[in-house]
Design a protein around this motif. Structure first.
Motif, PDB file in Angstrom:
ATOM      1  N   ALA A 239       0.828  -1.206   0.000  1.00  0.00           N
ATOM      2  CA  ALA A 239       0.000   0.000   0.000  1.00  0.00           C
ATOM      3  C   ALA A 239       0.867   1.263   0.000  1.00  0.00           C
ATOM      4  O   ALA A 239       0.577   2.231  -0.710  1.00  0.00           O
ATOM      5  CB  ALA A 239      -0.929   0.001   1.216  1.00  0.00           C
ATOM      6  N   GLU A 240       1.952   1.257   0.801  1.00  0.00           N
ATOM      7  CA  GLU A 240       2.848   2.410   0.840  1.00  0.00           C
ATOM      8  C   GLU A 240       3.555   2.599  -0.501  1.00  0.00           C
ATOM      9  O   GLU A 240       3.696   3.726  -0.993  1.00  0.00           O
ATOM     10  CB  GLU A 240       3.857   2.229   1.974  1.00  0.00           C
ATOM     11  CG  GLU A 240       3.241   2.382   3.355  1.00  0.00           C
ATOM     12  CD  GLU A 240       4.133   1.836   4.461  1.00  0.00           C
ATOM     13  OE1 GLU A 240       4.134   2.423   5.548  1.00  0.00           O
ATOM     14  OE2 GLU A 240       4.803   0.807   4.242  1.00  0.00           O
ATOM     15  N   GLU A 247       2.004   9.179  -6.041  1.00  0.00           N
ATOM     16  CA  GLU A 247       2.501  10.495  -5.648  1.00  0.00           C
ATOM     17  C   GLU A 247       3.636  10.957  -6.560  1.00  0.00           C
ATOM     18  O   GLU A 247       3.727  12.138  -6.907  1.00  0.00           O
ATOM     19  CB  GLU A 247       2.969  10.458  -4.193  1.00  0.00           C
ATOM     20  CG  GLU A 247       3.334  11.819  -3.644  1.00  0.00           C
ATOM     21  CD  GLU A 247       3.525  11.804  -2.148  1.00  0.00           C
ATOM     22  OE1 GLU A 247       4.474  12.450  -1.669  1.00  0.00           O
ATOM     23  OE2 GLU A 247       2.728  11.123  -1.458  1.00  0.00           O
ATOM     24  N   LEU A 248       4.487  10.027  -6.954  1.00  0.00           N
ATOM     25  CA  LEU A 248       5.570  10.349  -7.885  1.00  0.00           C
ATOM     26  C   LEU A 248       4.997  10.863  -9.201  1.00  0.00           C
ATOM     27  O   LEU A 248       5.537  11.788  -9.822  1.00  0.00           O
ATOM     28  CB  LEU A 248       6.422   9.100  -8.119  1.00  0.00           C
ATOM     29  CG  LEU A 248       7.721   9.237  -8.922  1.00  0.00           C
ATOM     30  CD1 LEU A 248       8.709  10.147  -8.216  1.00  0.00           C
ATOM     31  CD2 LEU A 248       8.339   7.856  -9.136  1.00  0.00           C
ATOM     32  N   HIS A 249       3.879  10.283  -9.605  1.00  0.00           N
ATOM     33  CA  HIS A 249       3.210  10.715 -10.834  1.00  0.00           C
ATOM     34  C   HIS A 249       2.530  12.071 -10.629  1.00  0.00           C
ATOM     35  O   HIS A 249       2.711  13.008 -11.435  1.00  0.00           O
ATOM     36  CB  HIS A 249       2.178   9.665 -11.256  1.00  0.00           C
ATOM     37  CG  HIS A 249       1.576   9.913 -12.590  1.00  0.00           C
ATOM     38  ND1 HIS A 249       0.264   9.614 -12.874  1.00  0.00           N
ATOM     39  CD2 HIS A 249       2.097  10.434 -13.736  1.00  0.00           C
ATOM     40  CE1 HIS A 249       0.002   9.930 -14.128  1.00  0.00           C
ATOM     41  NE2 HIS A 249       1.099  10.429 -14.675  1.00  0.00           N
ATOM     42  N   ALA A 250       1.757  12.187  -9.543  1.00  0.00           N
ATOM     43  CA  ALA A 250       0.995  13.422  -9.311  1.00  0.00           C
ATOM     44  C   ALA A 250       1.899  14.619  -9.062  1.00  0.00           C
ATOM     45  O   ALA A 250       1.617  15.730  -9.518  1.00  0.00           O
ATOM     46  CB  ALA A 250       0.055  13.218  -8.120  1.00  0.00           C
ATOM     47  N   LEU A 265       9.594   6.529  -1.835  1.00  0.00           N
ATOM     48  CA  LEU A 265       9.177   6.653  -0.440  1.00  0.00           C
ATOM     49  C   LEU A 265      10.393   6.798   0.474  1.00  0.00           C
ATOM     50  O   LEU A 265      10.473   7.707   1.310  1.00  0.00           O
ATOM     51  CB  LEU A 265       8.370   5.415  -0.038  1.00  0.00           C
ATOM     52  CG  LEU A 265       8.180   5.138   1.454  1.00  0.00           C
ATOM     53  CD1 LEU A 265       7.220   6.144   2.067  1.00  0.00           C
ATOM     54  CD2 LEU A 265       7.676   3.710   1.678  1.00  0.00           C
ATOM     55  N   VAL A 266      11.356   5.886   0.314  1.00  0.00           N
ATOM     56  CA  VAL A 266      12.533   5.861   1.181  1.00  0.00           C
ATOM     57  C   VAL A 266      13.479   7.014   0.859  1.00  0.00           C
ATOM     58  O   VAL A 266      14.007   7.680   1.760  1.00  0.00           O
ATOM     59  CB  VAL A 266      13.252   4.506   1.048  1.00  0.00           C
ATOM     60  CG1 VAL A 266      14.554   4.496   1.848  1.00  0.00           C
ATOM     61  CG2 VAL A 266      12.332   3.368   1.495  1.00  0.00           C
ATOM     62  N   ALA A 267      13.714   7.269  -0.420  1.00  0.00           N
ATOM     63  CA  ALA A 267      14.682   8.289  -0.820  1.00  0.00           C
ATOM     64  C   ALA A 267      14.236   9.687  -0.419  1.00  0.00           C
ATOM     65  O   ALA A 267      15.051  10.511   0.028  1.00  0.00           O
ATOM     66  CB  ALA A 267      14.910   8.230  -2.330  1.00  0.00           C
ATOM     67  N   SER A 313       2.806   6.775   6.920  1.00  0.00           N
ATOM     68  CA  SER A 313       3.877   6.853   7.912  1.00  0.00           C
ATOM     69  C   SER A 313       4.663   8.141   7.732  1.00  0.00           C
ATOM     70  O   SER A 313       5.015   8.510   6.614  1.00  0.00           O
ATOM     71  CB  SER A 313       4.821   5.660   7.774  1.00  0.00           C
ATOM     72  OG  SER A 313       4.127   4.436   7.901  1.00  0.00           O
ATOM     73  N   ALA A 314       4.956   8.814   8.847  1.00  0.00           N
ATOM     74  CA  ALA A 314       5.801  10.005   8.780  1.00  0.00           C
ATOM     75  C   ALA A 314       7.246   9.621   8.514  1.00  0.00           C
ATOM     76  O   ALA A 314       8.030  10.406   7.987  1.00  0.00           O
ATOM     77  CB  ALA A 314       5.695  10.790  10.078  1.00  0.00           C
ATOM     78  N   GLY A 315       7.594   8.401   8.856  1.00  0.00           N
ATOM     79  CA  GLY A 315       8.945   7.890   8.655  1.00  0.00           C
ATOM     80  C   GLY A 315       8.989   6.439   9.057  1.00  0.00           C
ATOM     81  O   GLY A 315       8.017   5.886   9.598  1.00  0.00           O
ATOM     82  N   PRO A 316      10.113   5.774   8.810  1.00  0.00           N
ATOM     83  CA  PRO A 316      10.198   4.353   9.125  1.00  0.00           C
ATOM     84  C   PRO A 316      10.418   4.103  10.614  1.00  0.00           C
ATOM     85  O   PRO A 316      10.987   4.942  11.319  1.00  0.00           O
ATOM     86  CB  PRO A 316      11.419   3.896   8.325  1.00  0.00           C
ATOM     87  CG  PRO A 316      12.296   5.122   8.285  1.00  0.00           C
ATOM     88  CD  PRO A 316      11.347   6.286   8.192  1.00  0.00           C
ATOM     89  N   GLU A 317       9.987   2.954  11.069  1.00  0.00           N
ATOM     90  CA  GLU A 317      10.305   2.487  12.415  1.00  0.00           C
ATOM     91  C   GLU A 317      11.618   1.719  12.348  1.00  0.00           C
ATOM     92  O   GLU A 317      11.760   0.798  11.539  1.00  0.00           O
ATOM     93  CB  GLU A 317       9.195   1.573  12.930  1.00  0.00           C
ATOM     94  CG  GLU A 317       9.498   0.922  14.271  1.00  0.00           C
ATOM     95  CD  GLU A 317       8.465  -0.118  14.655  1.00  0.00           C
ATOM     96  OE1 GLU A 317       8.721  -0.890  15.594  1.00  0.00           O
ATOM     97  OE2 GLU A 317       7.406  -0.166  13.997  1.00  0.00           O
TER      98      GLU A 317
END
Length: 360
Positions: A239-240, A247-250, A265-267, A313-317
């Motif tokens: 899902a993420e 989002e990359l497209h929009a 997402l990670v970068a 998620s605001a960031g990774p756990e």
């Protein structure tokens, strides 16, 4: 606006290298039309130079994704026979394109007890090669020409950006990340490598299981995956990954596939955490295969992959071991260690099959 006047010998040559696109103040995307064209082209060229491709040699490989498409494009142009061993996960649009390019595609109907469909495909691959008098297998999982092919990407990044402090990318065969980062580290040893994996992938120590996110992760350990290259590993949910593909497209009008979304997402998170350092994310392929899935809100909702605002998620756990990674975006400081030196990894049992088809 500058206009390129360069001409190419073929469409595969034209699509070989990524476009470098600025996605943020210190974040760049290396956006490929079809990343696997690079190793497929390089592997076949090196094989021809070594005399491994005679006039009647049949190219045979196991794949359910874009490496098969890259091989089909190259062999069509080279007028060579190609047999691809796949599984039911291959989508209908890709299947039609492969066969239209002249490839013979065999589908393995059932997974192996250990190693799943990838192991079943390897067994069928061996049987097909035994039936034919003259074959060549690119062996993308174990052929060192796979990571070597990405040396040109490392040079491209260094020439265009100077010092690259971090490379983020999805990991499947290990070729793109290992090859690109090794090339950069010849001049900048500090360059960080952050691998993006999916939950229930064995690549970085989790137990094997069903993965909704295709194109990243593996059920087997590829010989080309050098764990000691990686500084961090992130696992993200389907899902993420799908939400950030959209989002990359929009946001940037980049129409890429879901592995690109996972990397983005990670970068983006890493670049925001380190505003004074340059980050590059590898974006492997375009999104046309995913218009009826990732780019369809109804499909996302029906399959439980529609990410709500509350679910973002605001960031990774950060977790203390790979086996502690929960079913959300998580990260683990791998620390350039060998697989067996990392506590909490699923043991590689004697007799377990690797992605090169031999016992580990």
């Amino acid at each position: 606006m500058s206009v390129s006047t360069r001409t190419y010998e073929s469409i595969t040559e034209a699509h070989l290298m990524p476009r470098l696109i600025r996605l943020g103040p210190n974040l760049y995307g290396a956006a490929f039309t079809l990343m696997k064209l690079l190793p497929a082209t390089y592997i076949l060229e090196r094989a021809a130079e070594r005399g491994e491709l005679g006039p009647d040699t049949v190219v045979v490989e196991t794949t359910s994704g874009t490496f098969g498409l890259a091989l089909a494009m190259r062999t069509a142009l080279l007028k060579r026979d190609l047999v691809l061993i796949s599984d039911p996960a291959i989508d209908a649009h890709l299947y039609r394109r492969l066969t239209d390019l002249g490839a013979q595609v065999e589908i393995c109907p059932e997974p192996a007890e250990i190693g799943g469909y990838q192991e079943a495909r390897l067994r069928r691959l061996a049987a097909v090669r035994a039936e034919l008098p003259d074959t060549f297998c690119p062996e993308q999982y174990s052929n060192p020409d796979n990571p070597r092919s990405y040396g040109v990407v490392a040079r491209q990044l260094a020439d265009a950006l100077g010092t690259v402090d971090c490379v983020v990318g999805p990991v499947g065969s290990g070729g793109s990340m290992c090859g690109t980062v090794r090339g950069l580290r010849e001049h900048t040893p500090h360059t960080l490598a952050i691998g993006v994996d999916s939950h229930r992938s064995v690549l970085f120590g989790q137990p094997d299981g069903h993965r909704a996110l295709r194109g990243v992760g593996n059920s087997l350990w590829p010989a080309n995956l050098d764990h000691s290259v990686f500084d961090e590993v992130h696992w993200c949910t389907a899902a993420e990954a799908f939400a950030h593909t959209r989002e990359l497209h929009a946001r940037h009008a980049l129409f890429q596939g879901p592995t690109s979304g996972a990397g983005y997402l990670v970068a983006r998170w890493w670049a925001e955490q380190h505003p004074d350092r340059t980050c590059v994310v590898l974006l492997p392929d375009e999104g046309y295969r995913y218009q009826a899935t990732v780019y369809d809100d109804a499909w996302l909702a029906d399959n439980g992959h529609l990410l709500t605002a509350a679910g973002r998620s605001a960031g990774p756990e950060t977790v203390e071991a790979p086996d502690k990674a929960a079913e959300r975006w998580t990260r683990f400081p791998w620390g350039r260690r060998a697989y067996d030196d990392v506590p909490g990894c699923v043991p590689r049992f004697l007799g377990t099959t690797t992605a090169e088809g031999t016992a580990s």
